[in-house]
Design an enzyme around this catalytic site. Sequence first.
Site, PDB file in Angstrom:
ATOM      1  N   SER A 108      43.032 -26.489 -38.436  1.00  0.00           N
ATOM      2  CA  SER A 108      44.208 -26.057 -39.739  1.00  0.00           C
ATOM      3  C   SER A 108      45.049 -25.167 -39.688  1.00  0.00           C
ATOM      4  O   SER A 108      45.987 -25.841 -39.987  1.00  0.00           O
ATOM      5  CB  SER A 108      41.999 -25.277 -40.087  1.00  0.00           C
ATOM      6  OG  SER A 108      42.989 -24.756 -41.485  1.00  0.00           O
ATOM      7  N   ASP A 242      46.883 -27.095 -46.664  1.00  0.00           N
ATOM      8  CA  ASP A 242      47.000 -26.491 -44.935  1.00  0.00           C
ATOM      9  C   ASP A 242      47.146 -28.165 -43.854  1.00  0.00           C
ATOM     10  O   ASP A 242      47.235 -28.841 -44.185  1.00  0.00           O
ATOM     11  CB  ASP A 242      46.240 -25.167 -44.388  1.00  0.00           C
ATOM     12  CG  ASP A 242      44.393 -26.533 -44.363  1.00  0.00           C
ATOM     13  OD1 ASP A 242      44.451 -27.139 -44.943  1.00  0.00           O
ATOM     14  OD2 ASP A 242      43.911 -26.154 -43.899  1.00  0.00           O
ATOM     15  N   ASP A 244      45.205 -29.656 -41.747  1.00  0.00           N
ATOM     16  CA  ASP A 244      44.061 -30.543 -41.556  1.00  0.00           C
ATOM     17  C   ASP A 244      44.144 -30.893 -43.038  1.00  0.00           C
ATOM     18  O   ASP A 244      42.852 -31.826 -43.385  1.00  0.00           O
ATOM     19  CB  ASP A 244      43.130 -29.852 -41.147  1.00  0.00           C
ATOM     20  CG  ASP A 244      42.004 -29.106 -42.025  1.00  0.00           C
ATOM     21  OD1 ASP A 244      42.403 -28.522 -42.352  1.00  0.00           O
ATOM     22  OD2 ASP A 244      40.907 -28.988 -41.762  1.00  0.00           O
ATOM     23  N   ASP A 246      42.258 -29.568 -46.668  1.00  0.00           N
ATOM     24  CA  ASP A 246      41.016 -29.340 -46.954  1.00  0.00           C
ATOM     25  C   ASP A 246      41.548 -28.022 -47.575  1.00  0.00           C
ATOM     26  O   ASP A 246      40.454 -27.805 -48.287  1.00  0.00           O
ATOM     27  CB  ASP A 246      40.142 -29.239 -45.453  1.00  0.00           C
ATOM     28  CG  ASP A 246      40.510 -27.596 -45.534  1.00  0.00           C
ATOM     29  OD1 ASP A 246      40.672 -27.142 -44.599  1.00  0.00           O
ATOM     30  OD2 ASP A 246      39.131 -27.362 -43.937  1.00  0.00           O
TER      31      ASP A 246
END
Length: 471
Positions: A108, A242, A244, A246
């Site tokens: 992340s 961010d 990834d 999400d």
Amino acid sequence: MKTIKEVISKSAVKFGTSGARGLVTEFTTEVCTAFTISFLDAMKKSFEFKKVAVAMDNRPSSPEISSIICGAIKAYGYEVDFYGVIPTPALALQAMTDEIPSIMITGSHIPFDRNGIKFYRPDGEISKEDEISILDNSNELIDSSNYLPVVDDKAAINYINRYANYFGKTCLNGLKIGIYEHSSAGRDLYSKLFTNLGAKVITLGRSDEFIPIDTEAVSQEDKQRGKIWSKEYNFDTIFSTDGDGDRPLIADENGDWLRGDIVGLLTAKILGIKALAVPVSCNTAIEKSDFFDKIKRTKIGSPYVIEAFEELNTYEAIAGFEANGGFLLGSSLEQNENILHALPTRDALLPFIVLLSFVVKEKTSLSNLIESLPKRFTSSDRIQNFPREKSIELINKGIENPTILLEMLDFENLKIVDINQIDGLRLTFDNDVIIHLRPSGNAPELRCYVETDSQDTSDNLVKQTLTSISK
């Protein structure tokens, strides 16, 4: 032969609020294999499946970890659907559609020298009970060899179609959108989608090096970038995420990045959500707005938000979001005979398209939407490389003797009217100032959230608090 439990317990990889996290050097072949096999063992108890879906982010370590995990899945007798670099919610959506487990290799927003593994059941994110099962597996570790299948683009296509089909091909008509791509896992999808929805798109800031964007602690450099880009290109908005994909990072027409919980609040209102689950760290404008029939406050982390959906399932439209902006749709919605199916995991695209399609429809601006909300302003930051044990010690001292903590933070003149220990230590003062300290669940960091009736005041108090702690 080593057992799975032995390998995992001796490693420094630990479960946080978003899966197993640790230094890249700690994700050895044994550790990755142990987590993978133990996850599959946990899933076998409740589900029947023949395949496992796998995807990853753009971290330099993610391909190697992916190849270990795919190899372990194959050695354990399952097929692999490998989707390459895509956003976490795209993987979750595809796996839930196919009713199979999935594994996302991502750290992340944490620094590039760290990484993580996030696990999904066929029906959504794993629970805390699943985590316990994964950690307490006494079966022997198996041998496997690295394996990285050919990338399938099905998940990426279906993720884009989810929003194009529901919101319509003209929902972003006339908007000028900047996309801050950096190293986001979804950077190859967003431009195509927004263009197909009617917007003019300019891409910005693509990086071949991994950049750990934290949507709760936007860097001063990125704050300045937003203003410069907005002025140079006359954008209606700037979109980013961010690492990834999400958690959204959204700027208004002035280049000011919006707080994630404010994005979530507006998104939920526009969608007609009746009941909300939100972490304790989110802005109290949620309650003050009086938009919702029920609000449930939880610990910080998507598993706790999802767990709270069970309590809210008597309401016709439920959702959740976090202070980082990740939006979780807890029930399906219908619009013009189109259905937007529930996706109970953090998503960055949904809140962005909801807000900007509303901007188009109402011929307004993001800043006007913000102005319509109760005037409560949050600021947050963190001290990096701050051991979790040290954070816990500080918070425990504050719980035992708040007066001493206030003296240390130079807040002796403030009077505490409420102490909340749902997650960390959240103090409310008689002047409506809120200060919240908690250790990060993903990295050795101490996070600080401050909420007041002024953005400058909140920013200054976060700085004062963290500076005092760092002395």
